[in-house]
Write an enzyme that holds these catalytic residues in place. Structure first.
Site, mmCIF file in Angstrom:
data_model
loop_
_atom_site.group_PDB
_atom_site.id
_atom_site.type_symbol
_atom_site.label_atom_id
_atom_site.label_comp_id
_atom_site.label_asym_id
_atom_site.label_seq_id
_atom_site.Cartn_x
_atom_site.Cartn_y
_atom_site.Cartn_z
ATOM 1 N N LYS A 139 1.340 -7.264 3.430
ATOM 2 C CA LYS A 139 0.207 -6.337 4.037
ATOM 3 C C LYS A 139 -0.376 -7.053 5.499
ATOM 4 O O LYS A 139 -0.674 -6.296 6.463
ATOM 5 C CB LYS A 139 -1.134 -6.062 3.122
ATOM 6 C CG LYS A 139 -0.772 -4.966 2.224
ATOM 7 C CD LYS A 139 -1.163 -3.362 2.509
ATOM 8 C CE LYS A 139 -1.357 -2.654 1.505
ATOM 9 N NZ LYS A 139 -1.994 -1.389 1.713
ATOM 10 N N ASP A 168 -8.268 -3.324 -1.418
ATOM 11 C CA ASP A 168 -8.021 -3.913 -3.484
ATOM 12 C C ASP A 168 -7.530 -5.231 -2.913
ATOM 13 O O ASP A 168 -8.017 -5.466 -4.040
ATOM 14 C CB ASP A 168 -6.705 -2.782 -3.565
ATOM 15 C CG ASP A 168 -6.143 -3.459 -3.053
ATOM 16 O OD1 ASP A 168 -5.009 -4.211 -4.297
ATOM 17 O OD2 ASP A 168 -4.796 -2.512 -1.877
#
Length: 409
Positions: free
Chosen positions: A82, A129
């Site tokens: 990410k 998350d």
């Protein structure tokens, strides 16, 4: 057509797929532009290419030609891919404020005290998350700025502490992911903070696009590595989807490179947050939202509202969507971590493993059903999957891989 097998896999074919590639749809993923993005990312001293592993023994066992997996658990020491999106989006925001072109900048230049003197104290905020938020927090800290990260209800405490370790003000909210995004958007507007989110909505497109382009740099690495081991392109590309930004970023570049020889692009998502699956079931292929708790082991994919821009691309060019039970992800974790002799052992988290898990399940347990035939998943298949994360929740990883939680049968 949909297929169900013990409720573990549901399939919907994309009846809205374009027959030909419209180059205009891929302008944001032009090869030279993505190469420049990668060059910027490479200016960070911690940058390294993550490996593309060949799982040749597994391919033989499943009677396919080739399986290769990109292991993003080794990205920047952060255990997930990410950061590629967050790092580029924050750098682009700063470059724009400075009136500079990103190709003329480097991390060292952005870390120069003169930059902060010109821009003042900036705060970047995001919902996550865990993996995206840690990447944003890491990038903000690296460049001398602040970050605020909020996580949805039920998030891993280990992931929360990992974000805090990067200097962020971080906490877990009592709502799901999409509502956490809305909380962050309101706080950004109220406090003058910069929202760094990988999902787009009306009036918020630029930063999500930068994030997708940041992800595309990984696809550039993949193509280079794939070409070193095979003269033929992949035939199948399985991509995880939460809001769809990762899947669209990878797919956009792969389509740009391979054109009409591009692999079949198959979206994979958890059945508790299968917004792409539900969308492709509709008569007109319009975005459908999934609400509620979205309780799934695949926390990184527990998103109920597709990114508007990612949805357009995936609706136009994906072959279809597989909606998967958590057991598909857990079997993928065990296959990665306990390979056939000669294949590498790979630590894969719940969201990272689901694509290999679905390939394994389709070939081992659904060999005589029509879905393999419909996908063209046969002995000639050259399969590309991406392990998007490692054991970002170590306790849960051990529960699944060591203790056998959620067996596939």
């Amino acid at each position: 057509m949909t297929v169900k097998d013990k409720q573990l896999i549901k399939w919907v074919k994309n009846k809205f797929k374009n027959n030909e590639i419209n180059k205009g749809d891929l302008d944001n993923f032009e090869i030279k532009n993505i190469q420049n993005i990668l060059k910027f990312q490479q200016t960070h001293p911690s940058y390294t290419h993550t490996p593309l592993y060949s799982l040749s023994r597994l391919a033989s066992y499943l009677d396919v030609s080739m399986i290769q997996t990109k292991d993003e658990s080794q990205r920047f020491g952060l255990n997930a891919f990410k950061v590629l999106g967050g790092i580029y989006a924050i750098a682009m925001y700063i470059a724009k404020q400075l009136g500079e072109e990103i190709e003329n900048l480097s991390f060292d230049k952005l870390k120069d005290p003169s930059v902060k003197a010109r821009l003042g104290d900036l705060t970047f905020i995001s919902a996550t998350d865990g993996n995206h938020g840690r990447g944003v927090a890491w990038a903000a800290r690296e460049l001398g700025f602040k970050s605020v990260i909020y996580m949805p209800k039920g998030s891993s405490l280990q992931r929360l502490e990992a974000i805090r370790s990067e200097g962020a003000l971080a906490d877990i909210q009592d709502v799901n992911y999409d509502d956490t995004v809305r909380i962050c958007a309101r706080l950004a507007e109220k406090n003058g903070w910069i929202m760094v989110q990988d999902t787009a909505w009306e009036g918020y497109h630029e930063i999500p696009l930068w994030i997708m382009q940041g992800y595309s740099a990984m696809a550039h690495e993949i193509v280079e590595q794939w070409n070193q081991t095979s003269e033929q392109p992949p035939t199948h590309l399985f991509l995880q989807a939460g809001v769809g930004s990762f899947a669209a970023g990878i797919a956009g570049y792969i389509l740009q490179v391979y054109g009409e020889q591009a692999p079949k692009i198959i979206i994979v998502e958890p059945n508790q947050a299968d917004c792409f699956y539900q969308s492709f079931l509709t008569e007109k292929g319009e975005r459908e939202f999934v609400g509620g708790a979205m309780s799934t082991e695949m926390a990184g994919l527990a998103c109920g509202e597709p990114n508007t821009e990612a949805f357009k691309l995936l609706r136009s060019y994906s072959t279809g969507v597989l909606s998967c039970d958590d057991a598909i992800a857990t079997v993928g974790m065990r296959v990665y971590g306990n390979p056939l002799k000669g294949d590498p052992s790979i630590i894969s988290g719940e969201s990272g493993s689901v694509t290999l898990g679905v390939v394994y399940y389709l070939r081992k347990f659904m060999k005589d059903l029509s879905l393999n035939d419909e996908l063209g998943l046969d002995e000639n298949a050259r399969i590309l999957v991406i392990n998007t994360e490692g054991d970002t929740d170590e306790e849960n990883y051990r529960k699944i891989v060591w203790d056998g939680f959620l067996p596939v049968q």
